[in-house]
Write a protein that holds these residues in place. Structure first.
Motif, short mmCIF file in Angstrom:
data_model
loop_
_atom_site.label_atom_id
_atom_site.label_comp_id
_atom_site.label_asym_id
_atom_site.label_seq_id
_atom_site.Cartn_x
_atom_site.Cartn_y
_atom_site.Cartn_z
N GLN A 46 0.82 -1.21 0.00
CA GLN A 46 0.00 0.00 0.00
C GLN A 46 0.85 1.26 0.00
O GLN A 46 0.53 2.24 -0.68
N LEU A 47 1.96 1.24 0.74
CA LEU A 47 2.87 2.38 0.72
C LEU A 47 3.44 2.59 -0.69
O LEU A 47 3.49 3.72 -1.20
N GLY A 48 3.86 1.49 -1.32
CA GLY A 48 4.39 1.59 -2.68
C GLY A 48 3.35 2.15 -3.65
O GLY A 48 3.65 3.00 -4.49
N GLY A 49 2.10 1.67 -3.51
CA GLY A 49 1.04 2.19 -4.36
C GLY A 49 0.78 3.66 -4.11
O GLY A 49 0.55 4.44 -5.04
N GLY A 50 0.81 4.07 -2.84
CA GLY A 50 0.62 5.48 -2.51
C GLY A 50 1.72 6.36 -3.07
O GLY A 50 1.46 7.46 -3.56
#
Length: 205
Positions: A175-179
């Motif tokens: 999720q961090l990478g996607g954000g």
């Protein structure tokens, strides 16, 4: 004075060396957010700096029709590279195999250089408009892919390639990478498109 004007080229090459020769490549093959930091560092930081430096070294001089076709081709290539390498099978192949990882990183750099060069180097109103639309398209597809990764309820990639980083569990890391992709990946293209649109407005005035 000429050497001072080339500082973006030097900064871009130094950043690229730091990204590829530092710890990020090893981390990127085990966790998703380091992969995204490496990806964005290459495509939206190092690539535009290198392009700006090269343009100062030797400004391009091509017929306007090449810019229109070039902007379209660069946009399609950029889209294919970004989305293609985030298909689970290809992403996991890059994590497992050195040649695939090298190809992934080189294609990220090639897509970034081509897109930023074709967008920033145009001089007439038509090429400026084509570049602005190409920047807008890049920002949209980067944001869309990032949001999909943020909202995914489970891991998209095999657990052994998404172990988590920075104290996050694997899903939080994804999720961090996607954000990062949705925000930091899209914003440079939005800024580039806004710059081109403002330059176009000045030309039309």
């Amino acid at each position: 004075m000429r050497m001072v004007r080339l500082w973006p080229l030097a900064a871009g090459l130094l950043l690229l060396a730091g990204l590829w020769l530092g710890p990020l490549p090893g981390m990127a093959r085990r966790a998703f957010s380091p992969h995204m930091i490496l990806h964005l560092g290459v495509m939206v930081v190092a690539a535009p700096l290198i392009v700006i430096g090269l343009m100062r070294l030797s400004p391009p001089d091509l017929a306007p029709r090449f810019w229109y076709c070039g902007a379209l081709a660069a946009s399609v290539f950029d889209f294919a590279v970004v989305w293609g390498w985030h298909v689970p099978a290809l992403h996991e192949a890059a994590a497992r195999l050195d040649p695939a990882f090298a190809l992934q990183q080189l294609s990220f750099l090639a897509a970034g250089l081509w897109l930023w060069w074709i967008c920033l180097a145009g001089r007439d109103a038509g090429s400026g408009a084509a570049g602005a639309f190409a920047m807008l398209f890049a920002s949209m597809h980067m944001a869309m892919l990032g949001v999909l990764l943020v909202l995914a309820p489970a891991l998209v990639y095999a657990p052994q390639f998404c172990l988590g980083a920075f104290g996050l569990d694997p899903l939080q890391d994804q999720q961090l990478g996607g954000g990062l992709m949705a925000l930091l990946g899209a914003l440079p293209y939005v800024a580039g498109g806004a710059y081109l649109a403002s330059r176009l407005a000045v030309q039309e005035a």
